[in-house]
Structures are given as structure tokens and as C-alpha cells.
Design an enzyme around this catalytic site. Structure first.
Site, mmCIF file in Angstrom:
data_model
loop_
_atom_site.group_PDB
_atom_site.id
_atom_site.type_symbol
_atom_site.label_atom_id
_atom_site.label_comp_id
_atom_site.label_asym_id
_atom_site.label_seq_id
_atom_site.Cartn_x
_atom_site.Cartn_y
_atom_site.Cartn_z
ATOM 1 N N ASP A 162 -2.296 -17.703 39.236
ATOM 2 C CA ASP A 162 -3.309 -18.499 39.923
ATOM 3 C C ASP A 162 -4.305 -17.596 40.648
ATOM 4 O O ASP A 162 -5.290 -18.076 41.212
ATOM 5 C CB ASP A 162 -2.678 -19.515 40.872
ATOM 6 C CG ASP A 162 -1.771 -18.896 41.919
ATOM 7 O OD1 ASP A 162 -1.635 -17.655 41.935
ATOM 8 O OD2 ASP A 162 -1.185 -19.647 42.716
ATOM 9 N N SER A 163 -4.078 -16.289 40.565
ATOM 10 C CA SER A 163 -5.073 -15.313 41.025
ATOM 11 C C SER A 163 -6.380 -15.469 40.265
ATOM 12 O O SER A 163 -7.419 -14.947 40.697
ATOM 13 C CB SER A 163 -4.538 -13.884 40.859
ATOM 14 O OG SER A 163 -3.999 -13.686 39.558
ATOM 15 N N ASP B 131 1.679 -19.517 36.417
ATOM 16 C CA ASP B 131 1.896 -19.968 37.794
ATOM 17 C C ASP B 131 1.772 -21.481 37.907
ATOM 18 O O ASP B 131 0.852 -22.079 37.342
ATOM 19 C CB ASP B 131 0.851 -19.350 38.724
ATOM 20 C CG ASP B 131 1.286 -18.032 39.317
ATOM 21 O OD1 ASP B 131 2.503 -17.798 39.428
ATOM 22 O OD2 ASP B 131 0.409 -17.229 39.674
ATOM 23 N N GLU C 4 6.454 -19.769 43.904
ATOM 24 C CA GLU C 4 6.528 -18.864 45.040
ATOM 25 C C GLU C 4 7.425 -19.409 46.143
ATOM 26 O O GLU C 4 7.448 -20.610 46.409
ATOM 27 C CB GLU C 4 5.129 -18.635 45.630
ATOM 28 C CG GLU C 4 4.158 -17.960 44.688
ATOM 29 C CD GLU C 4 2.799 -17.726 45.325
ATOM 30 O OE1 GLU C 4 1.905 -17.243 44.620
ATOM 31 O OE2 GLU C 4 2.634 -18.022 46.533
ATOM 32 N N GLU D 164 6.636 -8.982 45.731
ATOM 33 C CA GLU D 164 5.285 -8.524 46.057
ATOM 34 C C GLU D 164 5.202 -8.003 47.484
ATOM 35 O O GLU D 164 5.615 -8.667 48.434
ATOM 36 C CB GLU D 164 4.276 -9.657 45.867
ATOM 37 C CG GLU D 164 2.838 -9.247 46.185
ATOM 38 C CD GLU D 164 1.797 -10.245 45.735
ATOM 39 O OE1 GLU D 164 0.602 -9.989 45.974
ATOM 40 O OE2 GLU D 164 2.167 -11.281 45.148
#
Length: 278
Positions: free
Chosen positions: A43-44, A82, A114, A181
Site C-alpha cells: 500500500d506504499s 497488502d 500489519e 520493519e
């Protein structure tokens, strides 16, 4: 195409796993040509492709659209997509609808979510339904507001212990891999040794089972600054700007197009069209 079984074997044999983001047909095609083990449609894309300030505005429809393009460009590579912001912090039924849509409509092989907490039950729910899930701990971009910004996570003993427990719970819930991350390399190494599933690091040091970077960061494409953990392997942005600037100059000065870039008509056809007069 490698599968989750292959990734488990790679961890067991100590072979590092390579993962790279891709968001469209050409980036996916190039990633596959370079023999990347796994592609992440992150989704970046909201920030590096769509120009948002964060990943929050990205929708399920966005993820489906971009994953379909990636799938067409990388037909022989394992693709993880994502689940975007708030698409899995809803009822189990709505979460399943969103997950099913992404997998069925886009062709993704696995989904990434996430966090821990209530997300653990989501991982279990989705994997029990046959949808492979990759977990993501440490710095979770969808929650940067809660985390206080883009900061390293797990730097003290208390928060590190929580990350270790969360990682174990993700594996127990059925996750096929774990993205770590922005965590200290010592913590990432410890977690990697505690789990049987592969760990994929981004800003997590060398002692994980694989690495992931954002495509645009790695090649310096459309980005002005990159995080500390990024190594830029080439600088295509400079070449692109140089090429476009040269195009603008040549059009302005009449150097482009040349005759070799143009098409012609036979002389008799020109005569038939306007009698040889212009």
C-alpha cells in the site's frame, strides 16, 4: 514459481529470500526478469505512485487494480498484496469479503496485514479459510499516528519482549512469513531464530531470512529522500529527467522530429491531394 513451501526450505537451508515491491506491469516484469523471489504489492503505492502523504487513503479497489497489473507482468513470481488501511479492522465477515475480493479479482497469492492484538485473530480467520497471510510487525506504516511517526520500534527491553511475543502469536495464528520493519538488528535476529516461518526485513539488519525494499527507493525513481535502511543501486531518476529535458530542448529548437521519424506520401498522391501546391 516459488511457493510458501519453497520459502520455508530457503529458511531452513539459510538461503536469503529476496522481495521487492512492484505496483504496475513494467515494474513487475523487470522484477521477475531480475529473478526476485517474491513481489509485494504494497500500500506504499499510495505514496510512491499516487502521491498521497501516507498509506491511509489507499483503498481495496486500488490494491486490486495495481495487483492485477503486477500479476500480468510477473506471471511466474509469488505475489503478496497488502490489505489496506481499515479493510481488516472491521467485522470478520467484512474482512473476509475484502480479502476474498483482493485474492479472487487480482490474482494475489497471499495477503499482508500489519500489527498484532486483534489482528492475530484476523490472521487465524483468513488462514483457516485457505488464504495465506504474511504478518508485519515493528514499524507499521498504517499506524504511524499511534506509533508517533516513522521511528525504530523495539529499542527497549519491554517493547522488544512484546514484539517477540507478537511474532510468536503471528506464527501460531498461521502466518506464512513475517515482515519486520525498522527494528534493531539484534531483536530481528532473535525473532528469526525463534520462528519456523521466514522473516523478511526492511531496516532490520542482516540476520533475518530475507530482505524487502521499495522499488522506487532501490532505483531512485520519483523519490527525493530515502530512509537510512535503503541502499540505492542505480539512479534512473537522473537519466529520466535528462532524457525528458533533451526532448523538450530538441522540440523547441526544431531538432525533433527529423525526417527519419516522419512518414511520407508518394509524389503522385500529393499531386492528387492538392495539385502539388501547399
Amino acid at each position: 514459481m516459488k511457493t510458501k513451501t519453497d520459502f520455508l526450505k530457503m529458511k531452513e537451508q539459510g538461503e536469503p529470500i529476496t522481495m521487492l515491491t512492484a505496483y504496475d506491469y513494467p515494474s513487475a516484469k523487470l522484477a521477475e526478469e531480475a529473478e526476485v523471489d517474491m513481489i509485494l504489492v504494497g500500500d506504499s503505492l499510495g505514496m510512491v505512485v499516487l502521491g498521497y502523504d501516507s498509506t491511509v487513503p489507499v483503498t481495496v479497489e486500488d490494491m486490486i487494480h495495481h495487483t492485477k497489473a503486477v500479476r500480468r507482468g510477473a506471471k511466474e513470481t509469488f505475489i503478496v498484496t497488502d490489505m489496506p488501511f481499515m479493510s481488516y479492522h472491521v467485522s470478520p465477515q467484512d474482512t473476509m469479503v475484502n480479502a476474498r475480493r483482493i485474492v479472487q479479482e487480482s490474482g494475489a497469492h497471499a495477503l499482508k496485514v500489519e500489527g498484532a492484538g486483534e489482528v492475530i485473530s484476523t490472521i487465524h480467520y483468513l488462514t483457516s479459510a485457505g488464504i495465506p497471510v504474511v504478518a508485519h510487525l515493528g514499524l507499521t506504516p498504517q499506524s504511524v499516528g499511534v506509533l508517533g511517526g516513522y521511528k525504530v520500534q523495539g529499542k527497549d527491553a519491554e517493547s522488544a519482549k512484546k514484539l517477540i511475543e507478537d511474532a510468536k502469536r503471528c506464527e501460531e495464528a498461521g502466518a506464512i512469513a513475517l515482515v519486520l520493519e525498522c527494528v534493531p538488528m539484534q531483536l530481528a535476529e532473535f525473532i528469526s531464530k525463534q520462528l519456523t516461518i521466514p522473516t523478511i526485513g526492511i531496516g532490520a539488519g542482516q540476520k533475518v531470512d530475507g530482505q524487502v525494499l521499495v522499488y522506487h527507493d532501490l532505483i531512485s525513481y520519483g523519490v527525493n529522500r530515502v530512509p537510512k535502511f535503503v541502499k540505492q543501486y542505480t539512479f534512473v531518476q537522473e537519466e529520466i529527467v535528462r532524457g525528458i529535458s533533451q526532448y523538450v530542448t530538441e522540440v523547441k529548437t526544431g531538432q525533433f522530429p527529423e525526417e527519419k521519424h516522419s512518414f511520407t506520401m508518394k509524389e503522385e498522391e500529393c499531386l492528387a491531394l492538392y495539385g502539388g501546391k501547399q
